[in-house]
Design an enzyme around this catalytic site. Structure first.
Site, PDB file in Angstrom:
ATOM      1  CE  LYS A  81      -3.743   2.183   2.725  1.00  0.00           C
ATOM      2  NZ  LYS A  81      -4.595   1.725   3.970  1.00  0.00           N
ATOM      3  CB  SER A 156      -7.858   3.391   3.269  1.00  0.00           C
ATOM      4  OG  SER A 156      -7.160   2.744   4.202  1.00  0.00           O
ATOM      5  CB  SER A 180      -8.030   0.432   6.162  1.00  0.00           C
ATOM      6  OG  SER A 180      -8.759   1.702   6.023  1.00  0.00           O
TER       7      SER A 180
HETATM    8  N1  GLN Z   1     -12.876   3.694   7.000  1.00  0.00           N
HETATM    9  C1  GLN Z   1     -11.927   4.156   8.045  1.00  0.00           C
HETATM   10  C2  GLN Z   1     -11.708   5.511   8.090  1.00  0.00           C
HETATM   11  O1  GLN Z   1     -12.089   6.347   7.111  1.00  0.00           O
HETATM   12  C3  GLN Z   1     -10.779   3.257   8.521  1.00  0.00           C
HETATM   13  C4  GLN Z   1      -9.632   3.879   7.823  1.00  0.00           C
HETATM   14  C5  GLN Z   1      -8.655   3.220   8.005  1.00  0.00           C
HETATM   15  O2  GLN Z   1      -8.461   2.114   8.776  1.00  0.00           O
HETATM   16  N2  GLN Z   1      -7.207   3.475   7.824  1.00  0.00           N
HETATM   17  O3  GLN Z   1     -11.209   6.118   9.039  1.00  0.00           O
END
Ligand code: GLN
Length: 479
Positions: A81, A156, A180
């Site tokens: 990532k 994400s 994420s």
């Molecule tokens: N969807 C969550 C957020 O927007 C989780 C994001 C993540 O785990 N990086 O913060």
């Protein structure tokens, strides 16, 4: 290239490599072909083609010259990532503000992968600064779900999940601040794991919310995840929040045990949970009971506080973490600013996307003198209550089980206009980051022929990943 099929798990592939049935170069070429052929899904920001091939040839030679020197991850192909620092490669957190930035060092996790002879195939897309649930908040545009390009892959780490889903690598490293890794894994039909807080060093992981962030691992097989964890976990002098507990042999499972599993009643009764999720979850629960495990409903009174507390605390931490991107030190700088103040404001104004700006403002607000007690401090207290209540459940049970998501992957663009609705969809995944426990999402088989994927999430006790993987090994056939 022979076209010999690459097995779905690394254990099987390694056997083929060691027996000389397939060369590492063949493996890498096949993955590269798939990665290149799926450019319409917008998974890779960059494919390290020549580098990966050269490294594969080097490893083939190493194996020939001295088989005993082969690393534990020999020929394991990994996508990364765009939030993990890889020496002499760009890293941008899916943001314009880091355009042109090259890392001068390796993240500890990357270093440990390379030391064990893994191969990095490329840098994959993600939501900007890992903020999002759909992979649509990237400067590079959205990534599409590999099974149906009209759908989001989740986020994400959406592109990490798709890179594994389409078979362009064996494993992907993502990051998980509030789900994420687990949520996109669930939407793409792969397995996603977030370790206990501190289990994997965060050195070289671009920070979103430091007391929540963990590097996570995605693969089609939990075996690969356990093995990769063995290699990258453990103490690190560069991260003082990394555990002092040495890594363990997570892939050597305990067998034949009956476990005690709690599931959260309020989660199953939650109005946002789709009927099919509820049905699949209850089918899994029944199969566990039939297999001799003890599965009980428990009450967790704080479920509706999870999302608000998560978004207050993570935006507060993000507003502080992202203050370093000022147009001076890293990446993007606005053209011809009139003075130093304009340089800061213009560079940040042009460099950050909508969602990141929203979160910086929200975070600055909850930390501001007039509101600190009402929001930030209150949320910290509730985080403590949440931790206590979860620990009390885990005093009586080995695991807590929940659906991973409220429904299936939705259409691209569908939720972009309603950020609050999108935040609420994280209700089941943010818990493990608020409390620091390890959590894994495994795919649940659906009973008809649709391209939709669903997952179940298992939370274990803090620092007891070995028990968690033993349970998964024991019960995966029931999922
Ligand atoms: N969807 C969550 C957020 O927007 C989780 C994001 C993540 O785990 N990086 O913060």
């Amino acid at each position: 290239m022979t076209g010999k099929k690459i097995p779905v798990s690394y254990q099987l592939l390694k056997k083929e490599i060691l027996e000389g049935n397939i060369s590492i170069e063949e493996v890498v070429s096949q993955y590269l072909d798939i990665a290149e052929a799926s450019s319409h899904l917008n998974v890779y920001i960059e494919i390290y083609k020549e580098e990966a091939l050269a490294r594969a040839r080097e490893l083939d030679q190493k194996l020939k010259d001295n088989p005993a020197s082969a690393g534990r991850l020999l020929g394991l192909v990994v996508s990364v990532k765009d939030v993990l620092c890889y020496k002499s490669h760009p890293v941008t957190a899916g943001s314009k503000i880091l355009q042109g930035f090259n890392s001068a060092f390796n993240a500890t996790a990357i270093n440990r992968l390379i030391e064990e002879d893994a191969i990095i195939i490329g840098r994959v897309n993600c939501d900007e600064f890992a903020m999002g649930s759909t992979n649509e908040n990237s400067y590079y545009g959205p990534t599409m779900n590999g099974d149906n390009p009209d759908l989001i892959p989740g986020g994400s780490s959406g592109a990490s999940a798709v890179s594994v889903q389409i078979g362009s690598c064996m494993v992907s490293l993502g990051s998980d601040t509030g789900g994420s890794v687990r949520q996109p894994a669930s939407f793409c039909g792969v397995t996603g794991f977030k370790p206990s807080y501190g289990r994997i060093s965060r050195y070289g992981l671009i920070a979103y919310a430091s007391s929540f962030d963990q590097i996570g691992i995605l693969s089609r097989s939990y075996d690969d995840i356990a093995l990769v964890l063995e290699c990258i976990a453990g103490p690190d002098e560069y991260d003082s929040t990394a555990t002092m507990i040495p890594s363990d042999l997570y892939s050597e499972y305990d067998t034949g045990k009956a476990y005690r599993i709690a599931y959260i009643k309020e989660a199953i009764d939650h109005p946002s949970l789709s009927e099919i999720n509820r049905r699949l979850f209850s089918g899994f629960k029944e199969r566990l009971t039939d297999a001799g495990h003890k599965v009980d409903a428990v009450s967790f009174s704080l479920l509706d506080y999870l999302v608000p507390v998560y978004y207050i605390l993570t935006t507060a931490e993000a507003s502080s973490n992202l203050s370093r991107y000022d147009g001076v030190r890293y990446g993007y700088r606005s053209d011809k600013p009139a003075d130093i103040h304009t340089l800061y404001t213009q560079s940040r104004g042009e460099g950050f996307g909508m969602e990141v700006k929203r979160r910086i403002m929200l975070g600055a607000f909850v930390l501001s003198a007039g509101y600190y007690d009402a929001y930030y401090k209150k949320a910290q207290s509730v985080r403590n209550l949440i931790k206590k209540e979860i620990e009390q459940i885990l005093d009586r049970y080995d695991f807590i089980m929940m659906p991973c998501t409220t429904g299936k992957a939705w259409k691209l663009g569908e939720m972009m206009k309603d950020p609050v609705e999108m935040y609420l969809s994280d209700v089941f995944t943010v818990l493990a980051n608020l409390t620091g426990q390890p959590a894994i999402s495994i795919p649940l088989k659906v009973d008809n022929d649709t391209p939709d994927h669903y997952g179940v999430q298992i939370l274990g006790k803090s620092m007891q990943e070995k028990t968690l993987f033993s349970f998964i090994n024991n019960s995966i056939k029931l999922a």
